[in-house]
Write a protein that holds these residues in place. Structure first.
Motif, PDB file in Angstrom:
ATOM      1  N   CYS A   1       0.602  -1.236   0.233  1.00 48.39           N
ATOM      2  CA  CYS A   1      -0.121  -0.017   0.431  1.00 48.39           C
ATOM      3  C   CYS A   1       1.389   1.226   0.205  1.00 48.39           C
ATOM      4  O   CYS A   1       1.580   1.169   0.752  1.00 48.39           O
ATOM      5  CB  CYS A   1      -0.563  -0.043   0.768  1.00 48.39           C
ATOM      6  SG  CYS A   1      -2.338   1.407   1.325  1.00 48.39           S
TER       7      CYS A   1
ATOM      8  N   VAL B   1      -0.004   4.060   0.902  1.00 50.04           N
ATOM      9  CA  VAL B   1       0.051   4.879   2.329  1.00 50.04           C
ATOM     10  C   VAL B   1       0.152   4.262   3.222  1.00 50.04           C
ATOM     11  O   VAL B   1       0.722   5.162   3.892  1.00 50.04           O
ATOM     12  CB  VAL B   1      -1.578   5.059   2.650  1.00 50.04           C
ATOM     13  CG1 VAL B   1      -2.693   5.873   3.406  1.00 50.04           C
ATOM     14  CG2 VAL B   1      -2.625   5.770   1.257  1.00 50.04           C
ATOM     15  N   CYS B   2       0.171   3.320   3.579  1.00 54.30           N
ATOM     16  CA  CYS B   2       0.683   2.776   5.060  1.00 54.30           C
ATOM     17  C   CYS B   2       1.664   1.258   4.893  1.00 54.30           C
ATOM     18  O   CYS B   2       1.581   1.120   5.299  1.00 54.30           O
ATOM     19  CB  CYS B   2      -0.893   2.147   5.860  1.00 54.30           C
ATOM     20  SG  CYS B   2      -1.985   0.815   5.112  1.00 54.30           S
TER      21      CYS B   2
ATOM     22  N   GLY C   1       0.956  -1.841   3.748  1.00 53.72           N
ATOM     23  CA  GLY C   1       0.029  -3.190   4.245  1.00 53.72           C
ATOM     24  C   GLY C   1       0.174  -4.363   2.884  1.00 53.72           C
ATOM     25  O   GLY C   1       0.815  -3.387   2.378  1.00 53.72           O
TER      26      GLY C   1
ATOM     27  N   CYS D   1      -5.401  -2.524   0.457  1.00 53.39           N
ATOM     28  CA  CYS D   1      -5.007  -2.654   1.379  1.00 53.39           C
ATOM     29  C   CYS D   1      -6.004  -3.109   2.826  1.00 53.39           C
ATOM     30  O   CYS D   1      -7.098  -3.232   2.543  1.00 53.39           O
ATOM     31  CB  CYS D   1      -4.290  -1.015   2.101  1.00 53.39           C
ATOM     32  SG  CYS D   1      -3.536  -1.378   3.055  1.00 53.39           S
TER      33      CYS D   1
ATOM     34  N   CYS E   1      -5.693  -0.608   6.123  1.00 49.47           N
ATOM     35  CA  CYS E   1      -6.513   0.958   5.249  1.00 49.47           C
ATOM     36  C   CYS E   1      -7.526   1.216   4.676  1.00 49.47           C
ATOM     37  O   CYS E   1      -7.637   1.870   4.645  1.00 49.47           O
ATOM     38  CB  CYS E   1      -5.448   1.831   5.739  1.00 49.47           C
ATOM     39  SG  CYS E   1      -4.941   2.156   3.822  1.00 49.47           S
TER      40      CYS E   1
HETATM   41 ZN    ZN Z   1      -3.031   0.846   3.678  1.00 49.06          ZN
END
Ligand code: ZN
Length: 77
Positions: free
Chosen positions: A3, A5-6, A8, A36, A39
């Motif tokens: 991911c 963003v995070c 993951g 993801c 998130c």
């Molecule tokens: Zn994520």
């Protein structure tokens, strides 16, 4: 893939997707995408997005009447 963003783990999915295009809400069925596991960030293949936009542009969709739960925080229900 991880991911953006995070970091993951992304999982392959094939599910309904709601999209807002030019202020209009569309629901696409059977869309392949990655999600993801942490998130919930969704990533669509650019080819798939293109297919969706093209179908919408050409009005190649079915209109369906849906009941959607809505809430208004200014109103005490
Ligand atoms: Zn994520």
């Amino acid at each position: 893939m991880v991911c953006a963003v995070c970091q993951g783990k992304m999982v392959d999915k094939n599910d309904d997707l709601d999209l807002r295009i030019d202020g209009k809400l569309y629901i696409a069925h059977n869309v392949p995408f990655e999600e993801c596991s942490i998130c919930g960030e969704k990533v669509l293949d650019p080819e798939i997005s293109e297919v969706i936009y093209e179908r919408i542009h050409l009005k190649k969709y079915k209109k369906q009447r849906l009941e959607i739960p809505t809430l208004d925080l200014a109103v005490n229900m």
